[in-house]
Design an enzyme around this catalytic site. Structure first.
Site, PDB file in Angstrom:
ATOM      1  N   HIS A 225      -2.747  10.664   0.723  1.00 59.97           N
ATOM      2  CA  HIS A 225      -2.054  10.985   2.070  1.00 59.97           C
ATOM      3  C   HIS A 225      -1.353  12.571   2.596  1.00 59.97           C
ATOM      4  O   HIS A 225      -0.143  11.790   2.654  1.00 59.97           O
ATOM      5  CB  HIS A 225      -1.240   9.444   2.010  1.00 59.97           C
TER       6      HIS A 225
ATOM      7  N   ASN B  31      -7.659   1.623   9.748  1.00 61.00           N
ATOM      8  CA  ASN B  31      -5.690   2.182  10.371  1.00 61.00           C
ATOM      9  C   ASN B  31      -6.371   1.762  12.001  1.00 61.00           C
ATOM     10  O   ASN B  31      -6.684   2.390  12.519  1.00 61.00           O
ATOM     11  CB  ASN B  31      -5.394   3.421   9.942  1.00 61.00           C
TER      12      ASN B  31
ATOM     13  N   ARG C  22       1.132  -0.943   0.244  1.00 61.87           N
ATOM     14  CA  ARG C  22       0.627   0.130   0.162  1.00 61.87           C
ATOM     15  C   ARG C  22       0.781   1.516  -0.057  1.00 61.87           C
ATOM     16  O   ARG C  22       1.761   1.316   0.787  1.00 61.87           O
ATOM     17  CB  ARG C  22      -0.942   0.300   1.482  1.00 61.87           C
TER      18      ARG C  22
ATOM     19  N   TYR D 157      -3.937   2.317  15.476  1.00 62.69           N
ATOM     20  CA  TYR D 157      -3.196   2.023  16.587  1.00 62.69           C
ATOM     21  C   TYR D 157      -2.878   1.630  18.186  1.00 62.69           C
ATOM     22  O   TYR D 157      -3.102   1.218  19.141  1.00 62.69           O
ATOM     23  CB  TYR D 157      -2.242   2.990  16.327  1.00 62.69           C
TER      24      TYR D 157
ATOM     25  N   GLU E 130      -3.513   0.091   8.363  1.00 66.58           N
ATOM     26  CA  GLU E 130      -2.200  -0.196   9.096  1.00 66.58           C
ATOM     27  C   GLU E 130      -2.245  -0.609   9.843  1.00 66.58           C
ATOM     28  O   GLU E 130      -3.675  -0.256  11.375  1.00 66.58           O
ATOM     29  CB  GLU E 130      -2.211   1.879   9.111  1.00 66.58           C
TER      30      GLU E 130
ATOM     31  N   GLU F   4      -7.449   8.800   5.620  1.00 63.70           N
ATOM     32  CA  GLU F   4      -7.709   9.411   7.359  1.00 63.70           C
ATOM     33  C   GLU F   4      -8.319  11.378   7.097  1.00 63.70           C
ATOM     34  O   GLU F   4      -7.782  11.987   7.509  1.00 63.70           O
ATOM     35  CB  GLU F   4      -6.434   8.830   8.143  1.00 63.70           C
TER      36      GLU F   4
HETATM   37  C1  GCO Z   1      -1.616   7.998  10.031  1.00 58.58           C
HETATM   38  C2  GCO Z   1      -0.898   7.578   8.681  1.00 58.58           C
HETATM   39  C3  GCO Z   1       0.535   7.630   8.801  1.00 58.58           C
HETATM   40  C4  GCO Z   1       1.219   7.097  10.649  1.00 58.58           C
HETATM   41  C5  GCO Z   1       1.028   5.972  11.200  1.00 58.58           C
HETATM   42  C6  GCO Z   1       1.568   6.139  12.481  1.00 58.58           C
HETATM   43  O1  GCO Z   1      -2.563   6.990  10.879  1.00 58.58           O
HETATM   44  O2  GCO Z   1      -1.168   8.481  10.896  1.00 58.58           O
HETATM   45  O3  GCO Z   1      -1.685   7.239   8.171  1.00 58.58           O
HETATM   46  O4  GCO Z   1       1.286   7.950   7.980  1.00 58.58           O
HETATM   47  O5  GCO Z   1       2.627   7.613   9.642  1.00 58.58           O
HETATM   48  O6  GCO Z   1      -0.166   6.090  11.152  1.00 58.58           O
HETATM   49  O7  GCO Z   1       1.460   7.294  13.123  1.00 58.58           O
END
Ligand code: GCO
Length: 465
Positions: free
Chosen positions: A128, A299, A84, A301, A353, A173
């Site tokens: 992006h 995405n 990606r 985290y 992500e 995002e």
């Molecule tokens: C985001 C972006 C990425 C970042 C990653 C880590 O999710 O903010 O898509 O470009 O680098 O998430 O913060």
């Protein structure tokens, strides 16, 4: 947690499951002024004193623009079946409208060909975050004209890359672009207005829907979708004030995007909260935004914890933190996916992500990032749990292929499974890259009885590893 990091192996993933790595244009390409590229809002933002933690910029980054062939080999050596990446709009259309830049278009066409030649599916993101500065000078995403400019740009990309790619994503995002870029101002273009941020989010969604319609009318048959950054939002304490705040933040982060995409309406609680700052919406906009998508990229985290008085700190929670001070809580990925599955008529989901920044000390030239391995292992397992509960997750992409420019953190935070030595641009596997490669080989062995893909085999010979 098993010390061998094999939680992910306890789940069954189909043989056509998409396993990838992800990057984005501004974060890796460099070559900021090469071959006719125009400046993006991130080129401008990096020059604002104090905007980037280490005062760095994207002028060189990972030199991917020059080293793309080496990087395609690197990607292939992992044994992934997908990559990606994003297209830099100002590289292919320097002013964001009008003339296109052949050198830029050619760069991405060659990259797509190079990936396809190695059997790697190209997942293309059109935006992006690196908007042409020339469009920002006319108001950027707050200006409704940018919507049509984006559709024109997307159409030119489709004309060039066509149905050879695996999928197109309109935006990555939109919450980050709107809120971090236009409300808190910590990301480009660095504005601080809630009203502008709300209008920007509406224009991003509108341009998404219009692009889907335009590309399909032009004969696009590959899947089209959007990528959202999503988390469960939880109150810091059970107090009524924290709960009310968490509900509103859930509206601002998740329902503000999911409701118009799937229910053709913005959430009323957020509209009410915005009051006079609510975006201007023209008749027909919501129908366009709700144009059906073929897949949704998520995405993930960490979770989002909110307190009404803003006092909550991740250090309070007792959970392990990564190098960004983000809590590590894989079960929230399962929770998020199951909740979305219940609340919305979801298309296939890709985790586009997932990964983390970790301290990554270099010892004897090696990064033994067991913390990152554990993170990835646990999150793949969390996807397995969501699949067990009926969520149709069809792919997983690690953020990121290699260390790169981490926005306002500059180069101080490393998310790669491949280490980049910024002095000489050498790429070398971290332990997590070896782990991911072995995990993918295990997947292939389970499904087809063959441990190594042709490309992984070839790269072992050419010594990329
Ligand atoms: C985001 C972006 C990425 C970042 C990653 C880590 O999710 O903010 O898509 O470009 O680098 O998430 O913060």
């Amino acid at each position: 947690m098993s010390s061998a990091h094999t939680l992910s192996r306890q789940h069954d993933f189909p043989s056509d499951f998409v396993w990838g790595v992800a990057t984005s244009s501004f974060q890796i390409e460099g070559a900021a002024h090469a071959d006719g590229k125009g400046p993006s809002i991130w080129d401008t933002f990096c020059q604002v004193p104090g905007a980037i933690a280490d005062a760095s910029d994207g002028l060189i980054a990972c030199e991917h623009y020059e080293r793309w062939q080496e990087d395609v080999n690197l990607i292939a050596s992992l044994g992934v079946n997908a990559y990606r990446f994003s297209i830099s709009w100002p590289r292919v259309q320097p002013m964001g409208q009008g003339e296109f830049n052949e050198a830029g278009l050619n760069f991405y066409a060659q990259l797509v060909d190079g990936l396809l030649a190695k059997g790697i599916a190209p997942y293309v993101t059109l935006n992006h975050w690196d908007l042409p500065q020339a469009l920002q000078d006319q108001g950027g995403w707050a200006n409704r004209d940018t919507v049509q400019h984006f559709v024109n740009y997307a159409s030119a990309i489709f004309k060039r890359l066509g149905n050879r790619v695996a999928a197109y994503t309109t935006h990555n995002e939109p919450w980050v672009i709107a809120v971090l870029g236009h409300e808190s101002g910590i990301f480009a273009p660095g504005l601080k207005s809630r009203a502008i941020a709300a209008q920007v989010s509406h224009h991003l969604l509108l341009s998404h829907g219009m692009t889907l319609q335009a590309l399909r009318a032009q004969g696009c048959t590959v899947p089209l979708g959007i990528v959202l950054n999503l988390s469960p939002t939880v109150p810091a304490t059970p107090s009524a004030a924290d709960q009310a705040k968490a509900l509103l933040e859930d509206g601002r982060l998740l329902r503000w995007y999911m409701d118009p995409l799937f229910k053709q309406a913005y959430p009323q609680d957020v509209i009410d909260d915005l009051g006079e700052q609510a975006p201007h919406i023209e008749p027909g906009d919501l129908e366009i935004i709700a144009t059906p998508i073929d897949y949704l990229g998520v995405n993930y985290y960490t979770r989002s914890v909110v307190s009404a008085d803003g006092s909550w700190k991740p250090q309070n929670s007792g959970l392990p933190l990564n190098d960004m001070d983000w809590e590590i809580i894989p079960e929230c990925l399962t929770q998020l996916l199951v909740r979305m599955h219940h609340d919305y008529p979801l298309p296939p989901i890709y985790i586009t992500e997932n990964g983390g920044a970790f301290p990554d000390p270099l010892r004897d030239g090696q990064v033994n990032d067991q913390d990152r391995i554990a993170y990835i292992d646990q999150h793949i397992a969390a996807i397995g749990h969501a699949r067990d509960q009926g969520v149709q997750v069809q792919g997983y992409m690690v953020w990121s292929l290699m260390d790169n420019f981490e926005w306002s953190s500059g180069y101080s935070k490393r998310f790669g499974i491949v280490h980049v030595d910024y002095k000489n641009q050498n790429r070398s596997y971290k332990a997590s890259a070896v782990w991911y490669r072995d995990f993918l080989a295990y997947q292939r062995l389970q499904k087809n009885g063959t441990p190594s893909s042709a490309s992984a085999e070839k790269n072992r010979v050419t010594g990329v590893v």
